[in-house]
Design a protein around this motif. Structure first.
Motif: not given
Length: 216
Positions: A109-126
Motif C-alpha cells: 500500500v502507498v499513499g500520503s499521510l495527512p501531514d503530506g509525507r509519503s508512506v509505503v506499507i508492507q502488509c503480512k497477514r500471518y
C-alpha cells in the motif's frame, strides 16, 4: 424611568404626526428584520445539521473499518491489504492505493499521510503463531527507496522477533504488530502508533504466554 417614559411619549407623538411619511420605512424595516432573523435561523440550523452529519459519517467511517482480529485472521492477503488501505483513508491519508501483487517492489500500500509525507506499507497477514524475521523488514527498506517514501510501515497480524523489532527501530520503520494493529483497527490513528513504536510486545513472560496461546 421618567426619561424612558418621556422618550416613548415623544416617539408616539412623532409617529402620530409623521405616520403617513414613515410607515412604509417602518414596515420595510420590520420585514427585513424578520427576514434576516429567519435566514440566520435557517443558516444556524443547517450548520448544526451538517455538523451532526459529519460527526455521524466520521463515526461510521471508523466503525466501517472495524473487524475483529478473528475476522482479520480469516482474510486473504489481498483482503488484508484492502483493509489496511481503508484504515489509512479513514485516518485522512490521501492518494492511497494498493500496489501489492507480482513485482510489487516490496510494497503493498502507498499513499500520503495527512501531514503530506509519503508512506509505503508492507502488509503480512500471518497466523498469530508466526514471527516476523528481520529479513522481511529489509525488503521494506528497498520499497521505501524505490517509491521515495518518507515513512515505511510494516503491518502484521502477528509479532516481531526481538532482532526484527530492533531492526525496525534502527531504520525508522513503524512496526505495527498484532496488538498495535488491534488499536489501529479500533480507531487509534496510524500516526499515534508511531509514538509507541517498538513497544507493546511485553516481557519474556508475556512472550511465553503468547507462545503457549498460539502454539509456538
Amino acid at each position: 424611568m421618567k426619561t424612558a417614559a418621556a422618550g416613548c411619549g415623544l416617539l408616539l407623538v412623532f409617529l402620530a404626526v409623521y405616520w403617513s411619511a414613515v410607515w412604509l420605512y417602518l414596515v420595510s424595516a420590520l420585514l427585513l428584520g424578520g427576514l434576516g432573523t429567519a435566514l440566520w435561523w435557517l443558516w444556524r440550523t443547517d450548520r448544526l445539521v451538517r455538523g451532526r452529519d459529519r460527526a455521524w459519517r466520521r463515526e461510521e467511517a471508523v466503525n466501517a473499518g472495524r473487524r475483529t482480529l478473528a475476522e482479520v485472521d480469516g482474510m486473504t492477503g489481498t483482503e488484508f491489504e484492502e483493509l489496511v488501505a481503508s484504515l489509512c483513508r479513514r485516518d485522512g491519508c490521501t492518494d492511497v492505493r494498493r500496489v501489492g501483487g507480482a513485482n510489487d517492489n516490496g510494497a503493498d500500500v502507498v499513499g500520503s499521510l495527512p501531514d503530506g509525507r509519503s508512506v509505503v506499507i508492507q502488509c503480512k497477514r500471518y497466523a498469530p503463531s508466526s514471527t516476523i524475521a528481520s529479513r522481511e523488514l529489509r525488503d521494506l527498506l528497498g520499497a521505501r527507496v524505490h517509491f521515495g517514501a518518507d515513512l515505511a510501515v510494516f503491518v502484521t497480524t502477528t509479532r516481531f522477533s526481538g532482532p526484527s523489532e530492533k531492526f525496525a527501530l534502527q531504520h525508522g520503520i513503524l512496526a505495527v504488530h498484532r496488538d498495535h494493529f488491534g488499536l489501529w483497527n479500533n480507531g487509534t490513528s496510524l500516526l499515534t502508533l508511531s509514538e509507541v513504536n517498538g513497544k507493546g510486545q511485553g516481557d519474556s513472560r508475556h512472550r511465553g504466554r503468547w507462545k503457549r496461546t498460539y502454539g509456538r
